[in-house]
Design a protein around this motif. Structure first.
Motif, mmCIF file in Angstrom:
data_model
loop_
_atom_site.group_PDB
_atom_site.id
_atom_site.type_symbol
_atom_site.label_atom_id
_atom_site.label_comp_id
_atom_site.label_asym_id
_atom_site.label_seq_id
_atom_site.Cartn_x
_atom_site.Cartn_y
_atom_site.Cartn_z
ATOM 1 N N VAL A 1 0.868 -1.181 0.000
ATOM 2 C CA VAL A 1 0.000 0.000 0.000
ATOM 3 C C VAL A 1 0.901 1.226 0.000
ATOM 4 O O VAL A 1 1.688 1.418 0.940
ATOM 5 N N GLU A 2 0.794 2.021 -1.042
ATOM 6 C CA GLU A 2 1.554 3.261 -1.143
ATOM 7 C C GLU A 2 0.592 4.375 -1.515
ATOM 8 O O GLU A 2 0.200 4.514 -2.670
ATOM 9 N N GLY A 3 0.201 5.165 -0.519
ATOM 10 C CA GLY A 3 -0.789 6.202 -0.766
ATOM 11 C C GLY A 3 -2.108 5.589 -1.196
ATOM 12 O O GLY A 3 -2.684 4.758 -0.494
ATOM 13 N N ASP A 4 -2.576 5.983 -2.370
ATOM 14 C CA ASP A 4 -3.855 5.485 -2.879
ATOM 15 C C ASP A 4 -3.725 4.167 -3.623
ATOM 16 O O ASP A 4 -4.729 3.567 -3.997
ATOM 17 N N VAL A 5 -2.507 3.690 -3.834
ATOM 18 C CA VAL A 5 -2.269 2.528 -4.697
ATOM 19 C C VAL A 5 -2.075 1.270 -3.856
ATOM 20 O O VAL A 5 -1.157 1.187 -3.041
ATOM 21 N N VAL A 6 -2.932 0.297 -4.070
ATOM 22 C CA VAL A 6 -2.852 -0.995 -3.391
ATOM 23 C C VAL A 6 -2.496 -2.038 -4.443
ATOM 24 O O VAL A 6 -3.173 -2.145 -5.474
ATOM 25 N N ARG A 7 -1.448 -2.791 -4.190
ATOM 26 C CA ARG A 7 -0.978 -3.773 -5.170
ATOM 27 C C ARG A 7 -1.032 -5.189 -4.596
ATOM 28 O O ARG A 7 -0.940 -5.395 -3.390
ATOM 29 N N GLY A 8 -1.102 -6.132 -5.512
ATOM 30 C CA GLY A 8 -1.087 -7.542 -5.159
ATOM 31 C C GLY A 8 -1.871 -8.340 -6.181
ATOM 32 O O GLY A 8 -2.734 -7.787 -6.887
ATOM 33 N N PRO A 9 -1.615 -9.633 -6.315
ATOM 34 C CA PRO A 9 -2.316 -10.450 -7.313
ATOM 35 C C PRO A 9 -3.799 -10.561 -7.010
ATOM 36 O O PRO A 9 -4.205 -11.034 -5.956
ATOM 37 N N GLY A 10 -4.607 -10.086 -7.949
ATOM 38 C CA GLY A 10 -6.056 -10.188 -7.809
ATOM 39 C C GLY A 10 -6.725 -9.023 -7.122
ATOM 40 O O GLY A 10 -7.956 -9.016 -6.991
ATOM 41 N N VAL A 11 -5.983 -8.001 -6.680
ATOM 42 C CA VAL A 11 -6.629 -6.904 -5.958
ATOM 43 C C VAL A 11 -7.630 -6.166 -6.846
ATOM 44 O O VAL A 11 -8.708 -5.759 -6.375
ATOM 45 N N TYR A 12 -7.291 -6.003 -8.116
ATOM 46 C CA TYR A 12 -8.151 -5.266 -9.045
ATOM 47 C C TYR A 12 -9.167 -6.180 -9.707
ATOM 48 O O TYR A 12 -10.311 -5.788 -9.935
ATOM 49 N N ASP A 13 -8.767 -7.404 -9.999
ATOM 50 C CA ASP A 13 -9.622 -8.344 -10.714
ATOM 51 C C ASP A 13 -9.746 -9.641 -9.918
ATOM 52 O O ASP A 13 -9.013 -10.592 -10.156
ATOM 53 N N THR A 14 -10.720 -9.677 -8.959
ATOM 54 C CA THR A 14 -11.600 -8.576 -8.606
ATOM 55 C C THR A 14 -11.922 -8.637 -7.111
ATOM 56 O O THR A 14 -13.067 -8.509 -6.710
ATOM 57 N N LYS A 15 -10.882 -8.852 -6.311
ATOM 58 C CA LYS A 15 -11.108 -9.022 -4.876
ATOM 59 C C LYS A 15 -11.545 -7.732 -4.202
ATOM 60 O O LYS A 15 -12.308 -7.763 -3.225
ATOM 61 N N ALA A 16 -11.110 -6.581 -4.739
ATOM 62 C CA ALA A 16 -11.595 -5.317 -4.190
ATOM 63 C C ALA A 16 -13.091 -5.155 -4.409
ATOM 64 O O ALA A 16 -13.779 -4.522 -3.597
ATOM 65 N N GLY A 17 -13.620 -5.716 -5.497
ATOM 66 C CA GLY A 17 -15.054 -5.679 -5.727
ATOM 67 C C GLY A 17 -15.817 -6.438 -4.664
ATOM 68 O O GLY A 17 -16.893 -6.010 -4.211
ATOM 69 N N LEU A 18 -15.276 -7.574 -4.230
ATOM 70 C CA LEU A 18 -15.909 -8.337 -3.152
ATOM 71 C C LEU A 18 -15.889 -7.557 -1.845
ATOM 72 O O LEU A 18 -16.862 -7.574 -1.087
ATOM 73 N N VAL A 19 -14.777 -6.859 -1.579
ATOM 74 C CA VAL A 19 -14.699 -6.041 -0.372
ATOM 75 C C VAL A 19 -15.779 -4.966 -0.387
ATOM 76 O O VAL A 19 -16.496 -4.759 0.601
ATOM 77 N N ALA A 20 -15.917 -4.254 -1.510
ATOM 78 C CA ALA A 20 -16.906 -3.183 -1.606
ATOM 79 C C ALA A 20 -18.324 -3.726 -1.445
ATOM 80 O O ALA A 20 -19.166 -3.119 -0.760
ATOM 81 N N LEU A 21 -18.609 -4.863 -2.053
ATOM 82 C CA LEU A 21 -19.936 -5.464 -1.939
ATOM 83 C C LEU A 21 -20.259 -5.822 -0.494
ATOM 84 O O LEU A 21 -21.338 -5.495 0.015
ATOM 85 N N LEU A 22 -19.344 -6.497 0.180
ATOM 86 C CA LEU A 22 -19.620 -6.927 1.547
ATOM 87 C C LEU A 22 -19.729 -5.736 2.496
ATOM 88 O O LEU A 22 -20.561 -5.739 3.418
#
Length: 370
Positions: A90-111
């Motif tokens: 995590v660097e400022g607004d940027v979160v990196r890692g395998p699958g964070v964008y496609d699409t585990k962050a979507g699951l976080v937002a939904l829950l």
């Protein structure tokens, strides 16, 4: 973005979950189901040897009518061990890692959104979290079709267009395999007794590529394999093709060519079969109305959104092609899908959580869908 949401994304990301790895998928599924239960969902599974599909339901409260269906997935393209060279950061607004964008962050937002609305009035919310989306959802198609048939609207939690705009249509996507059987023989002592499956496959691929070139079709030869030894005429070979279509007529024409393949060599045998199939989802009036409703709700939150078709495929191909009101791209903004530069925006997670909360809440989509 609140620290609990970032912590949830971290937990999901470090549980690597490549398509087809049933054990790894099961480990993440247990964590997701526990979080879904805390957010108010009842949970169930449709079991499959390569990974279970997750079914979540939030019963309606104070709102009558058909459910809103959300589609997501928890498999990624990244094999176990990717974290070693592509670590969570995590660097400022940027979160990196395998699958964070496609699409585990979507699951976080939904829950996170579900947890916020569970004690408010809301429609019935149904969620399918697919285990094999990244290879075309070959085992999930019937489940998606069944749930879509009774949904008032379908929201896809795939990544959005760059910048955050939503997706209102998708190219058709098919994975096909061309298989060739030849005749093995000694490559030096008696080559004429054989029929080389690899050579036959090459000729077939040249033919298929020529057919595709005459239409606006994207064709990618993704894998090719065959033979075994340089001193043996190859007895078997196959190639897997990725095909993308913007028009159903082009799709049917090329798939018809695959079905009609005939061998060039007298003793070779050629066949083609579909590994997965997602129909073309063309923008329609129902989807345009749904986009307008989402855009209006987003404006009330101070968010500016638009929508347009996308080249990539997802499970919303199926629902959109069925004529169900469908909009995709509701996961948080970021970039680098399927690349080692993959990242998601922390602020984008907060934005999408707020939007999903508003869409599913008492003043959201439900009153507009009646």
């Amino acid at each position: 973005m609140s620290s609990p949401e970032l912590a949830a994304l971290h937990r999901y990301t470090i549980l690597e979950s490549p398509t087809g790895d049933a054990r790894s998928l099961a480990a993440l599924a247990e964590v997701l189901e526990a979080d879904a239960g805390r957010a108010g969902f009842t949970t169930a599974r449709e079991p499959h040897p390569t990974g279970d599909h997750l079914l979540w339901s939030l019963p309606a409260r104070g709102v009558t009518g058909p459910p809103v269906l959300l589609l997501s997935h928890y498999d990624t393209v990244w094999p176990v061990g990717t974290l070693a060279g592509m670590p969570w950061s995590v660097e400022g607004d940027v979160v990196r890692g395998p699958g964070v964008y496609d699409t585990k962050a979507g699951l976080v937002a939904l829950l996170a959104a579900a947890a916020r609305i569970k004690d408010q009035d809301h429609p019935e919310v149904r969620v399918i979290v697919v285990a094999d989306e990244e290879i075309g959802s070959p085992t999930a198609g019937a489940l998606v079709r069944a749930e879509a048939g009774r949904a008032a609207a379908v929201l896809g939690l795939e990544p959005p267009h760059p910048g955050g705009d939503l997706k209102t249509g998708r190219r058709g996507s098919t994975r096909a395999r061309i298989e060739v059987t030849g005749v093995e023989a000694h490559a030096a002592l008696d080559p004429d007794a054989g029929a080389n499956a690899i050579d036959e496959l090459v000729d077939q691929l040249i033919h298929v590529r020529a057919v595709a070139a005459r239409r606006p079709v994207l064709l990618n030869t993704g894998t090719i394999a065959g033979g075994g030894r340089t001193n043996v005429v190859a007895g078997r070979a196959h190639a897997d093709l990725g095909l993308r279509f913007s028009d159903p007529a082009d799709e049917e024409a090329l798939l018809g060519e695959l079905r009609a393949l005939r061998p060039v060599r007298e003793r070779a045998a050629v066949s083609a079969r579909l590994l997965s199939h997602r129909p073309t989802w063309r923008p329609d009036h129902a989807g345009a109305l749904l986009l307008d409703r989402i855009r209006g709700i987003a404006a009330g939150l101070g968010q500016t959104l638009d929508g347009r078709p996308a080249d990539g495929a997802a499970d919303t191909n199926t629902t959109g092609a069925l004529g169900r009101p469908t909009v995709d791209g509701l996961a948080p903004r970021g970039g680098g899908a399927h690349a080692r530069t993959e990242w998601v925006s922390a602020d984008g997670m907060a934005e999408r959580t707020a939007l999903l909360t508003a869409l599913l809440g008492p003043s959201g989509l439900a009153p507009r869908l009646r």
